[in-house]
Design a protein around this motif. Structure first.
Motif, PDB file in Angstrom:
ATOM      1  N   THR A 134       0.790  -1.106  -0.035  1.00 52.71           N
ATOM      2  CA  THR A 134      -0.055   0.001   0.033  1.00 52.71           C
ATOM      3  C   THR A 134       0.937   1.342  -0.238  1.00 52.71           C
ATOM      4  O   THR A 134       0.619   2.374  -0.532  1.00 52.71           O
ATOM      5  CB  THR A 134      -0.902   0.088   1.157  1.00 52.71           C
TER       6      THR A 134
ATOM      7  N   THR B  70       0.775   3.976  -2.966  1.00 57.87           N
ATOM      8  CA  THR B  70       0.813   5.595  -2.830  1.00 57.87           C
ATOM      9  C   THR B  70       1.784   6.462  -3.213  1.00 57.87           C
ATOM     10  O   THR B  70       1.695   7.225  -3.848  1.00 57.87           O
ATOM     11  CB  THR B  70       0.349   5.555  -1.128  1.00 57.87           C
ATOM     12  N   SER B  71       3.102   5.922  -2.647  1.00 61.43           N
ATOM     13  CA  SER B  71       4.192   6.661  -3.327  1.00 61.43           C
ATOM     14  C   SER B  71       4.431   6.870  -4.849  1.00 61.43           C
ATOM     15  O   SER B  71       4.537   7.710  -5.188  1.00 61.43           O
ATOM     16  CB  SER B  71       5.575   6.173  -2.723  1.00 61.43           C
TER      17      SER B  71
END
Length: 413
Positions: free
Chosen positions: A174, A178-179
């Motif tokens: 996750t 996200t990054s």
């Protein structure tokens, strides 16, 4: 050979190049890592340049056609603000087009999802009923199932341990996603800003680049580079405008046919087919698959007729519309289109698929011209082609300009 300063410098450069070449041959993974890092750093600027080039097609239409009356008046205030106004209007048109597409597609996708969720329980019940009847038709003895012993506590423990051990992996995944999303958004914003700067100052940048080449290269070499640039510009511009025109025509034909045959989601599916048609080769299959899936939720038989209609429409598009709209100077043999799309997709994803065909067209045109020139030197007959005049267009005036500027430079010296 005299060991003067110039010769020593050349020898040192040759030795350095040989050492670097040897190190690269012994450690290719280091070379690939350096190239990958360099491409990652330059990717926002490359994407920005591509975006600027694509938006430049619409920008030229806005400047030359939409504001033609103001251009003829030659107002001083309009000359100062024309480029900024046209760039803002171009970006506004593109953003508006994207929002219209989302407004047309997203509600229908949500409605289809709700329809699938509402029909899913009945579909599952029918599936389980069919499975039970099928098992009953096999006449499997019940003793087989009675002899099966399952330790449910052990199953629960295994599942629990898997969830505990996979918790950190899920968190890391996750975090990585996200990054990646944040990095992608930042790169997109940077590419957009860079493309706007290119559009605002494209004439100044072009003149500066030409002056740099004239300062460090011979006039013949500069003319060759400018000739390649003109060819690339013509092919890319014709490809972008032709693909957009073809997508509009294909979408209208799809909407007309689906409306005549009373197929559901005519507007949304036609827009999807038109947008996906911008992707060479695979776009038609993507649009047809999405449309068939949406119609399948309503009427399976109409989904079959839709696929048949799309196949006929694609044959009409490939044999009649594409050659007339895009033109033969951009077209490639099917084999090279497949090679270009495959390589471009593996390297750059969707952006690579979009750019691979015009890039390969430029390389194909340059190589074809090189073959012609070498055949002429050997006095071998060269077959006449329709696009011969297009490939040579615009070279003579530019050659005179380069030679004139080079002559002025020499006289100043």
């Amino acid at each position: 050979m005299d060991l003067n300063k110039s010769n020593v410098k050349k020898i040192l450069l040759l030795i350095t190049f040989a050492v670097l070449l040897l190190v690269g041959a012994m450690h290719p993974e280091i070379v690939f890592d350096i190239l990958q890092s360099g491409l990652a750093l330059l990717k926002p600027f490359v994407v920005g340049g591509v975006m600027a080039f694509m938006m430049n097609v619409l920008l030229r239409f806005v400047e030359e056609k939409l504001f033609a009356p103001l251009n003829r008046k030659n107002y001083a205030w309009w000359s100062r603000c024309r480029r900024a106004v046209c760039v803002v209007l171009t970006i506004g048109l593109l953003i508006g087009f994207i929002f219209i597409l989302l407004f047309m597609i997203v509600p229908e996708i949500i409605l289809t999802g709700r329809m699938i969720a509402a029909q899913l329980p009945n579909q599952l019940d029918q599936f389980f009923t069919w499975a039970q009847n099928w098992l009953a038709s096999l006449e499997i003895p019940m003793d087989v199932f009675q002899n099966i012993n399952i330790d449910w506590n052990k199953v629960v423990n295994i599942v629990t341990d898997s969830i505990k051990n996979g918790g950190s992996a899920v968190f890391n995944t996750t975090l990585g996603i996200t990054s990646s999303i944040v990095g992608g958004v930042m790169n997109l914003v940077l590419s957009l800003v860079f493309s706007i700067y290119l559009l605002l100052q494209k004439e100044q940048l072009g003149a500066q680049l030409k002056n740099v080449m004239l300062a460090f290269l011979p006039p013949q070499r500069v003319e060759k580079i400018l000739s390649v640039g003109r060819l690339s510009n013509r092919i890319f511009s014709k490809f972008v405008s032709g693909q957009c025109t073809e997508a509009v025509i294909l979408g209208l034909l799809c909407f007309t046919g689906m409306s005549i045959f009373s197929m559901p989601y005519a507007m949304m599916i036609s827009v999807v087919v038109g947008v996906t048609a911008l992707i060479p080769m695979f776009g038609a299959f993507i649009g047809a698959g999405i449309g068939a899936f949406l119609i399948l939720m309503v009427d399976p038989m109409q989904a079959v007729w839709f696929l048949i209609y799309i196949v006929v429409l694609q044959q009409l598009e490939g044999n009649l519309i594409y050659p007339r709209v895009v033109g033969k100077s951009v077209g490639l043999p099917g084999l090279w289109v497949l090679v270009a799309v495959t390589i471009g997709g593996n390297l750059w994803g969707v952006m690579g698929i979009l750019l691979s065909v015009p890039v390969c067209s430029v390389v194909y045109s340059l190589f074809r011209q090189l073959v012609r020139d070498r055949l002429k030197k050997k006095h071998v007959p060269v077959p006449k082609e329709d696009d011969r005049e297009d490939e040579m267009d615009g070279q003579a005036p530019q050659s005179k300009t380069v030679a004139r500027r080079a002559g002025k430079t020499e006289r100043k010296k």
